[in-house]
Design a protein around this motif. Sequence first.
Motif, PDB file in Angstrom:
ATOM      1  N   ASP A 139     -13.543  47.072  -6.500  1.00 38.28           N
ATOM      2  CA  ASP A 139     -13.376  45.897  -5.848  1.00 38.28           C
ATOM      3  C   ASP A 139     -12.500  45.430  -3.966  1.00 38.28           C
ATOM      4  O   ASP A 139     -13.153  45.053  -3.285  1.00 38.28           O
ATOM      5  CB  ASP A 139     -13.651  44.344  -6.690  1.00 38.28           C
ATOM      6  N   THR A 174     -18.218  42.227  -8.255  1.00 37.97           N
ATOM      7  CA  THR A 174     -19.778  43.034  -7.825  1.00 37.97           C
ATOM      8  C   THR A 174     -20.403  43.114  -9.559  1.00 37.97           C
ATOM      9  O   THR A 174     -21.813  42.016  -9.432  1.00 37.97           O
ATOM     10  CB  THR A 174     -19.903  44.621  -7.814  1.00 37.97           C
ATOM     11  N   ALA A 199     -25.055  43.613 -11.399  1.00 39.07           N
ATOM     12  CA  ALA A 199     -24.741  43.887 -10.185  1.00 39.07           C
ATOM     13  C   ALA A 199     -24.785  43.542  -8.767  1.00 39.07           C
ATOM     14  O   ALA A 199     -26.424  44.335  -8.684  1.00 39.07           O
ATOM     15  CB  ALA A 199     -24.184  45.558 -10.104  1.00 39.07           C
ATOM     16  N   LEU A 213     -22.882  44.189  -5.401  1.00 34.91           N
ATOM     17  CA  LEU A 213     -21.797  44.160  -4.394  1.00 34.91           C
ATOM     18  C   LEU A 213     -21.121  43.626  -3.271  1.00 34.91           C
ATOM     19  O   LEU A 213     -21.619  43.000  -2.777  1.00 34.91           O
ATOM     20  CB  LEU A 213     -22.760  45.901  -3.403  1.00 34.91           C
ATOM     21  N   SER A 214     -20.468  43.569  -4.315  1.00 36.20           N
ATOM     22  CA  SER A 214     -18.647  42.676  -3.065  1.00 36.20           C
ATOM     23  C   SER A 214     -19.708  40.695  -3.310  1.00 36.20           C
ATOM     24  O   SER A 214     -19.149  40.217  -2.455  1.00 36.20           O
ATOM     25  CB  SER A 214     -18.331  43.251  -2.078  1.00 36.20           C
ATOM     26  N   THR A 228     -25.700  48.475  -5.271  1.00 36.04           N
ATOM     27  CA  THR A 228     -25.430  49.198  -3.774  1.00 36.04           C
ATOM     28  C   THR A 228     -26.652  48.291  -2.559  1.00 36.04           C
ATOM     29  O   THR A 228     -26.498  48.272  -1.736  1.00 36.04           O
ATOM     30  CB  THR A 228     -24.994  49.985  -3.420  1.00 36.04           C
ATOM     31  N   GLY A 238     -28.408  44.240  -4.814  1.00 36.20           N
ATOM     32  CA  GLY A 238     -28.532  43.682  -6.380  1.00 36.20           C
ATOM     33  C   GLY A 238     -29.349  44.159  -8.087  1.00 36.20           C
ATOM     34  O   GLY A 238     -30.370  44.171  -7.399  1.00 36.20           O
TER      35      GLY A 238
END
Length: 288
Positions: free
Chosen positions: A24, A47, A72, A74-75, A91, A94
């Motif tokens: 992260d 994430t 998850a 991503l960011s 990535t 989600g």
Amino acid sequence: MIAPRAGAGQLRVRVTAAGLNPMDWFMTSDAGTAARFGLSLPAGFGTDYAGVVDQVGDGVAGFAVGERVYGAALSRAVADFVVIDAAGTATSGGDIHHTPDGLDDRTAATLAIAGSTAAAALAVIGAGAGDTVLLGGAAGGVGVFALQLARRAGARVIGTGSPASFDFLRNLGAEPVAYGEGLAERVREVAPSGITAAADLYGTEAALTARELGVPDARITAIAALIDGITAANGANAAPGALDEIARLVAAKELRVPIAASFPVEQIRDAVEVQAGRHVHGKVVIDL
């Protein structure tokens, strides 16, 4: 702030907890690193998430409003709401999984990245019965999963860490050794018959030590560095169903997820400083 809405093929999740990973702050540390993950700065943060479905878009099957989920994004996981593509990946768009009964949201929020990465690493090296596996960074977020999964597969585990982590590692079933200069000799003392596989979950030291001790490259992996001749492990390559099986084992209390610290979202800076110190024993979680 206006909450995002779920479009066709999407779900909106009200986030209750977000688990932190070293990736992260790596991703948000500079523009070059962010770009390698397909991000541009400024970006969101975190994430891993857990929460409750509160909106289901057209064409989505298998999920309903009110169901508990984890996964998850991503960011962008540290947020009140996160919109997930039902057919997405961690990535890209989600990913989302049903949270098993018996698994609380705080723990569910620690699983996606670390659990899938651990499963992928052990698959690369083929850890199983009769193996003696060296795990570098065994007390970290990925390490606690890899250690226990390797033990469940029948392997003996030697885990590197600081002396302060030794009791923690022993409680999870590993034989601890101190990282740093002289690691190869310390591993020889603990395992005079040798080691057969290694996963470096921190950098390169454990992987290169395994080479020095005669382990073939095919049975060595690393998750945070690229080493010529050694296959890197990536959670995106975990076997289908691996993460759901980890969640099931945690819910059944057959795997433990040590949570080193939890913080309210208002203290996220403190949480990130703890995570970025790279000496966390277990996982760090943000409560939303």
